[in-house]
Enzyme design. Structure first.
Site, PDB file in Angstrom:
ATOM      1  CB  SER A 174      -0.913   0.008   1.231  1.00  0.00           C
ATOM      2  OG  SER A 174      -1.406   1.311   1.435  1.00  0.00           O
ATOM      3  CG  ASP A 326      -6.980   3.465  -7.457  1.00  0.00           C
ATOM      4  OD1 ASP A 326      -7.378   2.764  -6.504  1.00  0.00           O
ATOM      5  OD2 ASP A 326      -6.226   4.455  -7.310  1.00  0.00           O
ATOM      6  NE  ARG A 402     -10.023   5.392  -8.667  1.00  0.00           N
ATOM      7  CZ  ARG A 402      -9.444   6.499  -9.139  1.00  0.00           C
ATOM      8  NH1 ARG A 402      -9.706   6.912 -10.357  1.00  0.00           N
ATOM      9  NH2 ARG A 402      -8.610   7.196  -8.405  1.00  0.00           N
TER      10      ARG A 402
END
Ligand code: S3P
Length: 452
Positions: A174, A326, A402
């Site tokens: 991360s 993402d 998104r």
């Protein structure tokens, strides 16, 4: 009395070809970091091409409440007059990070080694996201905190009065956790070491280096090890923010799916810790030409020429997850319109994004007539080729930008229109998404319903 609606539904329908040349807004990750490092530097940092979205404006507010002076200049640049490492003053009010996981996690890191107390809050979605992943290493520096049980917002962090450097081995790849630790390390004496299981986006390391921090990274036994020396003196810089590859993903994928499309997207960040989607799309058969490759003050950029393509399903390996974390929602949409089965593995982290993105995508796609299989950490999409998706669904976006943009792209190729329950979340990362897509020819509309 007229009340402005706080959700804005939208819909998209079978589209004519997307054609033209466009530029997506500045990279969100780089924008957050430019504000935070500018606030920690001595002197005036100028940022060009900053993403002016709700998430980044939240980080500007946070840095202002910690003592930095930040203003927008004519000609669209921003100036940040920093307070220097160790120079933050205590905020007088709760810092509200809205929807931004990156904003809150990075700022918690930046304040964890300063002797100040700050209380952070967020919206409904952010209050469901785990903060324990950053609080654990920040406690090792000497910070303490009080949060809702389970490490959720709102929370109050008391920065360490006498911070100590740490060695931290992270079990998740991360960039937010890594960046929180690196930002905390700046105001601790000695060397802090951060180890991650695979390489996450490295914008913090690149930018810290250009601001003058002593930082290095290497691969050791397949782990990525980053070392940063504390008590750094950061010098103000001129930062040029390239276009966001995670935003470019939407016009790229829409152009690939809508027959007859040809779109050029200028100035897109090509950092190899972010390029998993383009690699995957090319493996599926996408015609994407990378042109005009160049270096923009420390980040590689290029223009991408995308032509609609016949795509086939593939197996996307777990090792690629960090480089396209993402982009899975829009990849799932592309997979639904491709020919054959696409398996996406290693997706556990998607469960703790702005929404549980495996669930959100599986639900919306199956309601649109696509066959889906979901496990705890994978998503399999069965595509039947162009023109095969029924559509006609009203998609729940769970206030996830998104998810909203992905389903609006799906509706461009379904037989019946796709409705999304809210488009307001899109302001968090890509405020001009709808106008940009419409300019290219996409049939996307908002339904603004003012209540009276
Ligand atoms: C980000 C890192 C990623 C990504 C997020 C932005 C960043 O999160 O999903 O949108 O700017 O560091 P994780 O680090 O939690 O994977």
């Amino acid at each position: 009395m007229t009340r402005v609606a706080n959700v804005i539904p939208g819909f998209s329908s079978c589209s004519k070809p997307l054609v033209g040349s466009t530029k997506v807004p500045g990279d969100k990750s780089i924008s957050h970091r430019s504000i935070i490092l500018g606030a920690l530097a001595i002197g005036e940092t100028r940022v060009h091409g900053l993403l002016e979205s709700a998430d980044v404006l939240g980080t500007i507010d946070a840095m202002t409440s910690l003592g930095a002076e930040i203003k927008k200049n004519r000609h669209d640049s921003w100036s940040i007059f920093g307070v220097g490492v160790g120079g933050f003053s205590e905020p007088k009010k709760v810092i509200d990070f809205g929807n931004s996981g990156t904003g809150v996690r990075l700022v918690l890191g930046a304040i964890a080694t300063s002797p100040i107390v700050a209380t952070c809050s967020g919206d409904r979605s952010l209050s469901l996201r785990p903060m324990g992943r950053v609080l654990e290493p920040l406690q090792m520096f000497g910070a303490s905190n009080l949060s809702r049980s389970g490490g959720f917002l709102p929370l109050t962090l008391a920065g360490a009065k006498n911070p100590i450097p740490i060695t931290y081995v992270s079990s998740i790849p991360s960039a937010q956790v890594k960046s929180a630790v690196l930002l905390a390390s700046l105001n601790a004496p000695g060397e802090t070491v951060f180890k991650e299981p695979s390489r996450s986006r490295d914008h913090t390391e690149r930018m810290l280096k250009s601001f003058g921090a002593e930082i290095s990274s290497e691969i050791q036994d397949s782990e990525c090890v980053i070392s940063c020396n504390g008590y750094a003196e950061l010098n103000a810089q001129e930062v040029f923010v390239p276009g966001d590859p995670s935003s470019a993903a939407f016009p790229i994928c829409a152009a690939l799916m809508v027959e007859g499309s040809k779109v050029k997207i200028l100035n897109v960040c090509q950092n190899d810790t972010r390029n998993g989607l383009v690699i995957t799309l090319k493996e599926m058969g996408a015609k994407i030409h990378i042109e005009n490759e160049r270096n923009l003050h420390g980040e590689p950029v290029a223009d991408l020429l995308v032509t609609s393509s016949d795509l086939k399903g593939i197996d996307v390996p777990a090792e690629r997850v960090a480089s396209m974390i993402d982009e899975y929602p829009i990849l799932a949409v592309v997979a639904a319109n491709a020919d054959g089965k696409t398996v996406m593995r290693g997706l556990r982290e998607l469960r703790v994004k702005e929404s549980d993105r495996i669930y959100s995508m599986a639900k919306g796609l199956s309601e649109s007539g696509v066959k889906i299989e979901e496990t705890e950490d994978s998503l399999t999409v069965y595509g039947n080729g162009p023109g095969a998706i029924a559509g006609g669904a009203k998609i729940k976006t769970f206030y996830d930008h998104r998810i909203a943009m992905s389903f609006l792209c799906l509706g461009l190729v379904t037989r019946k229109p796709i409705m999304v329950d809210d488009c307001k979340s899109i302001e968090t990362s890509f405020p001009n998404f709808i106008s940009l897509m419409k300019k290219l020819g996409a049939s996307i509309e908002l339904r603004i319903e003012n209540e009276s």
